[in-house]
Write a protein that holds these residues in place. Structure first.
Motif, mmCIF file in Angstrom:
data_model
loop_
_atom_site.group_PDB
_atom_site.id
_atom_site.type_symbol
_atom_site.label_atom_id
_atom_site.label_comp_id
_atom_site.label_asym_id
_atom_site.label_seq_id
_atom_site.Cartn_x
_atom_site.Cartn_y
_atom_site.Cartn_z
ATOM 1 N N LEU A 127 0.775 -1.044 0.007
ATOM 2 C CA LEU A 127 -0.053 -0.097 -0.107
ATOM 3 C C LEU A 127 0.832 1.242 -0.135
ATOM 4 N N LEU A 128 0.560 2.205 -1.126
ATOM 5 C CA LEU A 128 1.184 3.599 -1.047
ATOM 6 C C LEU A 128 0.519 4.362 -0.283
ATOM 7 N N LEU A 129 1.092 4.973 0.843
ATOM 8 C CA LEU A 129 0.590 6.059 1.625
ATOM 9 C C LEU A 129 0.801 7.434 1.296
ATOM 10 N N GLY A 130 0.002 8.126 0.947
ATOM 11 C CA GLY A 130 0.000 9.543 0.322
ATOM 12 C C GLY A 130 -1.378 9.964 -0.306
ATOM 13 N N TYR A 131 -1.544 11.187 -0.275
ATOM 14 C CA TYR A 131 -0.609 12.404 -0.224
ATOM 15 C C TYR A 131 -1.236 13.376 0.897
ATOM 16 N N THR A 132 -1.213 14.652 0.593
ATOM 17 C CA THR A 132 -1.699 15.658 1.563
ATOM 18 C C THR A 132 -3.076 16.166 1.098
ATOM 19 N N PRO A 133 -4.055 16.108 1.839
ATOM 20 C CA PRO A 133 -5.510 16.909 1.487
ATOM 21 C C PRO A 133 -4.989 18.349 1.012
ATOM 22 N N VAL A 150 1.061 18.209 10.805
ATOM 23 C CA VAL A 150 1.468 16.825 10.512
ATOM 24 C C VAL A 150 0.623 15.834 10.920
ATOM 25 N N ASP A 151 -0.163 16.252 12.278
ATOM 26 C CA ASP A 151 -1.025 15.081 12.953
ATOM 27 C C ASP A 151 -2.039 14.644 12.027
ATOM 28 N N VAL A 152 -2.561 15.400 11.151
ATOM 29 C CA VAL A 152 -3.426 15.016 9.994
ATOM 30 C C VAL A 152 -3.029 13.749 9.083
ATOM 31 N N LYS A 154 -0.461 11.748 10.147
ATOM 32 C CA LYS A 154 -0.339 10.561 11.031
ATOM 33 C C LYS A 154 -1.532 9.988 11.246
ATOM 34 N N LYS A 155 -2.374 10.622 11.359
ATOM 35 C CA LYS A 155 -3.875 10.003 11.518
ATOM 36 C C LYS A 155 -4.221 9.183 10.585
ATOM 37 N N TYR A 156 -3.960 9.632 9.289
ATOM 38 C CA TYR A 156 -4.134 8.953 8.035
ATOM 39 C C TYR A 156 -3.387 7.514 8.109
ATOM 40 N N VAL A 157 -1.984 7.780 8.288
ATOM 41 C CA VAL A 157 -1.065 6.783 8.205
ATOM 42 C C VAL A 157 -1.590 5.631 9.184
ATOM 43 N N ASP A 158 -1.733 6.066 10.602
ATOM 44 C CA ASP A 158 -2.280 4.878 11.592
ATOM 45 C C ASP A 158 -3.371 4.286 11.131
ATOM 46 N N ALA A 159 -4.516 5.002 10.689
ATOM 47 C CA ALA A 159 -5.781 4.300 10.301
ATOM 48 C C ALA A 159 -5.331 3.252 9.320
ATOM 49 N N VAL A 160 -4.870 3.722 8.329
ATOM 50 C CA VAL A 160 -4.386 2.747 7.324
ATOM 51 C C VAL A 160 -3.483 1.341 7.948
ATOM 52 N N VAL A 161 -2.575 1.552 8.556
ATOM 53 C CA VAL A 161 -1.582 0.708 8.830
ATOM 54 C C VAL A 161 -2.303 -0.236 10.238
ATOM 55 N N ARG A 162 -3.316 0.398 10.923
ATOM 56 C CA ARG A 162 -3.826 -0.330 11.995
ATOM 57 C C ARG A 162 -4.889 -1.336 11.361
ATOM 58 N N GLN A 214 14.806 18.135 4.422
ATOM 59 C CA GLN A 214 14.626 18.139 5.742
ATOM 60 C C GLN A 214 13.121 18.136 6.168
ATOM 61 N N ASP A 215 12.164 18.766 5.260
ATOM 62 C CA ASP A 215 10.796 18.712 5.277
ATOM 63 C C ASP A 215 10.292 17.208 5.011
ATOM 64 N N TYR A 216 10.597 16.559 4.124
ATOM 65 C CA TYR A 216 10.414 15.338 3.704
ATOM 66 C C TYR A 216 10.482 14.422 4.994
ATOM 67 N N VAL A 217 11.827 14.192 5.545
ATOM 68 C CA VAL A 217 12.253 13.584 6.614
ATOM 69 C C VAL A 217 11.478 13.885 8.018
ATOM 70 N N GLU A 218 11.229 15.134 8.071
ATOM 71 C CA GLU A 218 10.652 15.527 9.683
ATOM 72 C C GLU A 218 9.042 15.463 9.549
ATOM 73 N N ARG A 219 8.586 15.627 8.346
ATOM 74 C CA ARG A 219 6.993 15.784 8.060
ATOM 75 C C ARG A 219 6.435 14.678 7.567
ATOM 76 N N ILE A 220 7.169 13.853 6.704
ATOM 77 C CA ILE A 220 6.490 12.852 6.213
ATOM 78 C C ILE A 220 7.060 11.533 6.635
ATOM 79 N N HIS A 221 8.284 11.333 6.378
ATOM 80 C CA HIS A 221 8.848 9.972 6.606
ATOM 81 C C HIS A 221 9.004 9.260 7.953
ATOM 82 N N ILE A 222 9.938 10.101 8.976
ATOM 83 C CA ILE A 222 10.098 9.527 9.957
ATOM 84 C C ILE A 222 8.691 9.460 10.854
ATOM 85 N N PRO A 223 7.813 10.501 10.806
ATOM 86 C CA PRO A 223 6.458 10.196 11.360
ATOM 87 C C PRO A 223 5.793 8.810 11.243
#
Length: 489
Positions: A127-133, A150-152, A154-162, A214-223
């Motif tokens: 599953l490909l996780l993306g993108y931003t509303p 960023v919490d938005v 994270k909520k999407y990613v958590d819902a998918v993976v859960r 920096q924005d990708y690592v901090e706001r997308i990838h690591i979260p």
């Protein structure tokens, strides 16, 4: 039937034509073909005790199979993985119900049924996780930019993976974003799927995104990676674009966030690239996989217009298998490449959806031939294989057969094989099989003889070669050495 998005390669960059993954189409298909390998060669003792690997372990595609007939076509071509989107999330406004049950470019296909169909048929799902509303985009209205909140994300990613890591889906592989990069070595100031300040659809007006990494690592990838691993699932990097340059890719992977004080690389389980040749995987293997921290190397997009060359897919996957067998292929999911796309109306796609029914195109037929010819447990063949003038060869063991993929000129050609002395007391059968059509050459077109410890094979390549579009034209075929019982034709 969903929209099949074509990724046209142009001088100004094929990625401008692509905005998302393709959807799928359904239809009937020819029945699965099978073969039974002949009794022949015995792998090296070191490989005999290893867990068996298969050519099909390496082959995936973008999109989903939409029916039992589609599954049958996938199995005939050796496709064991699919890749697709998940959403739409919260596309219209904050606080709306989270929707993660749809897939395809327009989110107009049911995702759970596609995943369950894969699960029932032994097909892996990524599953490909993306993108931003758009309402949460840092570049106003641009879903390919970083989220403001960023919490938005994270909520999407958590819902998918859960949901999808749990039964009945049991997914373990999730991909973060797609082709995020900064200034590309291919010339574009910003990547197609990762936009920041000063982005413009007009490339001449667009300027580099200075904080892209920096924005990708901090706001997308690591979260997202933290969430994925919290569910004991694996992180697949978002597919580094072929125009991005491998030096840039190393910089991104090894980037350490000054805010999070962590490297992105330590939150990547599978290195992932797009549209690169097998040879480009070597530096990634040596640096990031051989001794960790990554578990393997994937390419979640290959093919596309490269498949206009009928030799592209069979050569790619045969070379990939030979390469993987020499690189500690100790997990069936360690190495994987996914074709873009298995279905469509362009003649180079794997299949044509019809009407009246689904049919194989040349590229799809070449995969059927590959699966039929190299259908056994794989092992390295380390003995010398020497082609005559105008002949290039690569070799591996498939079950009890020695399979050599040969690219050659028309006319009578020769190849010499070492290390087969144990076969001298037995009858040896050698088949010459067209790698595109699967046609086996007529009797009298292949002959073998012994020269001391070398098995010499003489074979006739047809005057009308199957790679006529190549420059210079070549013929691609398989020479299969099989050991047969004395007196059996």
């Amino acid at each position: 039937m969903g929209t099949n998005m074509n990724r046209a390669k142009t001088r100004t960059g094929r990625r401008r034509a692509l905005r998302t993954l393709a959807a799928l189409a359904t239809g009937a298909v020819a029945p699965l073909s099978t073969i039974r390998p002949a009794l022949a060669l015995i792998p090296d003792s070191a490989r005999a005790n290893a867990r068996p690997r298969m050519m099909t372990d390496l082959i995936g595609t973008n999109g989903w199979a939409g029916s039992a007939a589609d599954i049958e076509a996938w199995q005939a071509m050796g496709i064991s993985w699919g890749r697709g989107t998940v959403g739409p999330g919260q596309p219209d406004r904050p606080g709306e119900p989270m929707r993660i049950d749809r897939t395809s470019s327009a989110f107009d296909h049911d995702l759970p049924s596609a995943l369950l169909r894969n699960e029932r048929n032994g097909i892996g799902s990524l599953l490909l996780l993306g993108y931003t509303p758009r309402w949460n985009a840092s570049v106003p209205g641009d879903s390919n930019s970083a989220p403001v909140d960023v919490d938005v994300w994270k909520k999407y990613v958590d819902a998918v993976v859960r949901k999808y890591s749990a039964p009945p889906y049991n997914l373990r592989y999730f991909q973060i974003w797609n082709e995020a990069a900064g200034k590309l070595s291919g010339g574009l100031p910003q990547a197609t799927f990762w936009h920041g300040p000063n982005f413009s659809q007009d490339e001449k007006r667009s300027k580099p995104y200075e904080r892209a990494m920096q924005d990708y690592v901090e706001r997308i990838h690591i979260p997202a990676a933290r969430i994925i691993r919290s569910y004991r699932a694996y992180v697949v990097y978002g597919g580094w674009p072929d125009q991005g340059g491998l030096d840039n890719y190393h910089r991104w992977l090894e980037y350490r966030s000054p805010e999070l004080k962590e490297r992105m690389l330590d939150w990547v389980d599978y290195i992932d690239t797009h549209y690169l040749p097998v040879s480009d995987m070597e530096t990634l293997y040596q640096q990031y996989v051989k001794n960790g921290p990554a578990r393997g190397i994937w390419q979640t997009e290959i093919g596309n217009e490269y498949m206009k060359d009928p030799h592209y897919l069979p050569r790619y996957f045969f070379d990939f298998a030979v390469w993987a067998l020499g690189r500690e292929w100790d997990d069936p999911n360690k190495y994987l490449s996914m074709i873009y796309h298995w279905d469509g109306y362009e003649p180079f796609r794997l299949t044509h959806p019809g009407p009246p029914e689904r049919t194989y195109n040349v590229s799809g037929r070449s995969l059927v031939v590959l699966r039929q010819t190299v259908g056994g447990h794989l092992a390295s063949f380390s003995k010398p294989v020497q082609g005559g003038p105008g002949v290039a060869a690569n070799a591996l063991l498939s079950g009890t057969d020695l399979v050599m993929q040969v690219s050659s000129n028309a006319g009578w050609q020769n190849i010499a094989i070492g290390g087969l002395q144990a076969l001298r007391s037995r009858a040896v059968q050698v088949d010459f099989i067209d790698a595109v059509s699967g046609e086996k050459s007529a009797a009298g077109s292949v002959a073998s003889s012994w020269d001391n410890d070398l098995l010499n094979v003489r074979f006739k390549v047809p005057d009308q070669v199957n790679g006529a579009g190549n420059n210079p034209p070549k013929h691609l075929a398989y020479l299969v050495v099989r050991r047969v019982t004395q007196g059996v034709a």
